[in-house]
Scaffold this motif. Structure first.
Motif, PDB file in Angstrom:
ATOM      1  N   GLU A 209      -1.713  12.550   1.147  1.00  0.00           N
ATOM      2  CA  GLU A 209      -3.111  12.243   1.411  1.00  0.00           C
ATOM      3  C   GLU A 209      -3.387  10.743   1.292  1.00  0.00           C
ATOM      4  OE1 GLU A 209      -1.969  14.545  -0.602  1.00  0.00           O
ATOM      5  OE2 GLU A 209      -2.515  16.375   0.487  1.00  0.00           O
ATOM      6  N   LEU A 210      -2.842  10.121   0.258  1.00  0.00           N
ATOM      7  CA  LEU A 210      -3.058   8.689   0.064  1.00  0.00           C
ATOM      8  C   LEU A 210      -2.445   7.870   1.195  1.00  0.00           C
ATOM      9  CD1 LEU A 210      -2.444   8.407  -3.775  1.00  0.00           C
ATOM     10  CD2 LEU A 210      -4.633   8.273  -2.568  1.00  0.00           C
TER      11      LEU A 210
ATOM     12  N   ARG B  40      -2.127   8.625   4.262  1.00  0.00           N
ATOM     13  CA  ARG B  40      -2.917   8.675   5.492  1.00  0.00           C
ATOM     14  C   ARG B  40      -3.974   7.578   5.516  1.00  0.00           C
ATOM     15  NH1 ARG B  40      -2.618  14.415   4.258  1.00  0.00           N
ATOM     16  NH2 ARG B  40      -0.967  15.330   5.517  1.00  0.00           N
ATOM     17  N   GLU B  41      -4.441   7.158   4.338  1.00  0.00           N
ATOM     18  CA  GLU B  41      -5.429   6.085   4.264  1.00  0.00           C
ATOM     19  C   GLU B  41      -4.811   4.711   4.514  1.00  0.00           C
ATOM     20  OE1 GLU B  41      -7.207   6.462   0.447  1.00  0.00           O
ATOM     21  OE2 GLU B  41      -7.858   8.546   0.769  1.00  0.00           O
ATOM     22  N   VAL B  42      -3.476   4.649   4.444  1.00  0.00           N
ATOM     23  CA  VAL B  42      -2.766   3.378   4.582  1.00  0.00           C
ATOM     24  C   VAL B  42      -2.513   3.021   6.044  1.00  0.00           C
ATOM     25  CG1 VAL B  42      -0.543   2.263   4.045  1.00  0.00           C
ATOM     26  CG2 VAL B  42      -1.726   3.620   2.306  1.00  0.00           C
ATOM     27  N   SER B  43      -2.606   3.993   6.931  1.00  0.00           N
ATOM     28  CA  SER B  43      -2.226   3.791   8.331  1.00  0.00           C
ATOM     29  C   SER B  43      -2.852   2.559   8.970  1.00  0.00           C
ATOM     30  CB  SER B  43      -2.566   5.039   9.152  1.00  0.00           C
ATOM     31  OG  SER B  43      -1.796   6.137   8.738  1.00  0.00           O
ATOM     32  N   PRO B  44      -4.138   2.255   8.758  1.00  0.00           N
ATOM     33  CA  PRO B  44      -4.711   1.065   9.406  1.00  0.00           C
ATOM     34  C   PRO B  44      -4.031  -0.236   8.985  1.00  0.00           C
ATOM     35  CG  PRO B  44      -6.450   2.543   8.665  1.00  0.00           C
ATOM     36  CD  PRO B  44      -5.172   3.069   8.084  1.00  0.00           C
TER      37      PRO B  44
ATOM     38  N   ALA C  45       0.827  -1.205   0.000  1.00  0.00           N
ATOM     39  CA  ALA C  45       0.000   0.000   0.000  1.00  0.00           C
ATOM     40  C   ALA C  45       0.863   1.258   0.000  1.00  0.00           C
ATOM     41  CB  ALA C  45      -0.941  -0.015   1.212  1.00  0.00           C
TER      42      ALA C  45
ATOM     43  N   ALA D 144       1.147   4.132  -3.135  1.00  0.00           N
ATOM     44  CA  ALA D 144       0.839   5.549  -2.926  1.00  0.00           C
ATOM     45  C   ALA D 144       2.021   6.455  -3.223  1.00  0.00           C
ATOM     46  CB  ALA D 144       0.368   5.756  -1.476  1.00  0.00           C
TER      47      ALA D 144
ATOM     48  N   SER E 232       4.268  11.069   4.416  1.00  0.00           N
ATOM     49  CA  SER E 232       3.115  11.878   4.798  1.00  0.00           C
ATOM     50  C   SER E 232       3.526  13.165   5.501  1.00  0.00           C
ATOM     51  CB  SER E 232       2.170  11.070   5.691  1.00  0.00           C
ATOM     52  OG  SER E 232       2.838  10.592   6.848  1.00  0.00           O
TER      53      SER E 232
ATOM     54  N   HIS F  17       6.445   5.639   5.993  1.00  0.00           N
ATOM     55  CA  HIS F  17       5.127   6.246   5.851  1.00  0.00           C
ATOM     56  C   HIS F  17       5.107   7.647   6.451  1.00  0.00           C
ATOM     57  CE1 HIS F  17       1.010   7.064   7.332  1.00  0.00           C
ATOM     58  NE2 HIS F  17       0.603   6.445   6.232  1.00  0.00           N
TER      59      HIS F  17
END
Length: 350
Positions: free
Chosen positions: A125-126, A128-132, A113, A117, A158, A154
């Motif tokens: 921005e992308l 931040r969606e990967v954190s989980p 992921a 990104a 970010s 990451h």
């Protein structure tokens, strides 16, 4: 005397020793054939099986590294399996669907992921969606530093602040105090966001190497900082003695490994570049012999979109040119996409 480390963020202060991991040796190709990023004898069967669409060998390999706490091997294998997954996403999706809680599948998924990104203009921005996904990989095995290395990358991508990065760094080194990948991630963060960029990079790398065991890959960190300064072309002058000391430390580390061994190949390829830039041609030829057939993408992909061809041209020059310097085009990054990778960095990018 002023303690220079006290002037730096606490995440780059020295850490304590940890055990070394096993280093499997691969079988070199025959003759003068050169290969790029050759897998070792453990990774190769997993990649062959992956080519057939099978994920079991990859899952078993990552499980074995986790069981034996072989974190350096695990990190390398995660990167290589992720590279395969980028080209064959259906292979990874089948693995993930069959074993959604497998720590190996989770960490490969987190790396995948981040990698997807990274090239985007909307990277921050992308990511931040990967954190989980990174959180899930970290929770799968609390001992494993590899998800934390991914988290450090990451955070850089970010554009996270120093305080948050420091928290991640402390968590990473608590699990593996001399994990090379985590140290490289910290060096990259300093290169991107640190004030007094090159000085901070060298200070961090030197102190980390001084604190690490003699056979640790962290001994090559100062040479990576030297590579960053030599290729950056900006910033304050670094004393020649500091560059030579970084090269000397990496030479000593290289000498601890067998010739034509894929494990230290990236360290040796990077060191070869540094020695050439420092006009230390006899020592560069020694490293070339130790490299044998094992070219690596880093650092040659910083200078050409054909890293293997670039390595071969340098090898030919060293074998035939005597003491003459290598042509400038072989040692300088071109302008544009290859040479300018999205902002001022001292070390290499993602």
């Amino acid at each position: 005397m002023v303690d220079t480390m006290a002037l730096l963020p606490s995440f780059i202060r020295p850490t304590r020793m940890t055990k070394r991991t096993a280093r499997p040796a691969g079988r070199p190709p025959a003759g003068d054939e050169a290969v790029l990023d050759a897998p070792d004898d453990r990774l190769s069967p997993a990649l062959v099986a992956a080519g057939r669409g099978e994920y079991g060998a990859a899952a078993d390999l990552l499980a074995a590294t986790r069981a034996a706490a072989e974190w350096e091997n695990r990190d390398r294998y995660v990167r290589r399996l992720t590279a395969f997954a980028r080209s064959r996403p259906e292979w990874y999706e089948e693995w993930r669907a069959a074993a959604p809680d497998d720590p190996g599948a989770l960490v490969v998924g987190a790396q995948l992921a981040v990698d997807r990104a990274w090239p985007s203009p909307a990277r921050a921005e992308l990511l931040r969606e990967v954190s989980p996904l990174i959180t899930a990989a970290a929770r799968a095995d609390d001992r494993d530093p590899v998800p934390w290395r991914i988290a450090l990358d990451h955070a850089r991508g970010s554009r996270a602040g120093h305080r948050y990065f420091e928290e991640l760094w402390e968590a990473a080194v608590r699990r593996a105090p001399h994990h090379y990948g985590c140290h490289v991630a910290a060096l990259r963060y300093l290169a991107t966001f640190g004030q007094g960029c090159h000085r901070a990079c060298f200070d961090f790398a030197d102190r980390a190497a001084q604190d690490a065991p003699a056979g640790s890959l962290v001994q090559a960190l100062p040479a990576r900082a030297a590579f960053g300064w030599l290729t950056d072309g900006r910033g304050p002058e670094v004393p020649r003695a500091r560059l030579d000391a970084a090269a000397d430390r990496a030479i000593e580390l290289s000498g601890r490994f067998p010739a034509a061994d894929p494990w230290p190949a990236e360290v040796r390829n990077k060191l070869l570049y540094v020695l050439l830039r420092l006009d230390r041609y006899d020592e560069a030829r020694i490293q070339l012999r130790l490299i044998g057939p094992y070219a690596t993408s880093f650092p040659w992909d910083r200078f050409s979109d054909d890293p293997l061809g670039h390595f071969l041209r340098l090898r030919e020059h060293l074998e035939t040119a005597g003491p003459r310097p290598a042509p400038a085009g072989l040692l300088t990054a071109p302008a544009g996409p290859l040479g300018g990778r999205g902002g001022h960095v001292c070390a290499d990018d993602h």
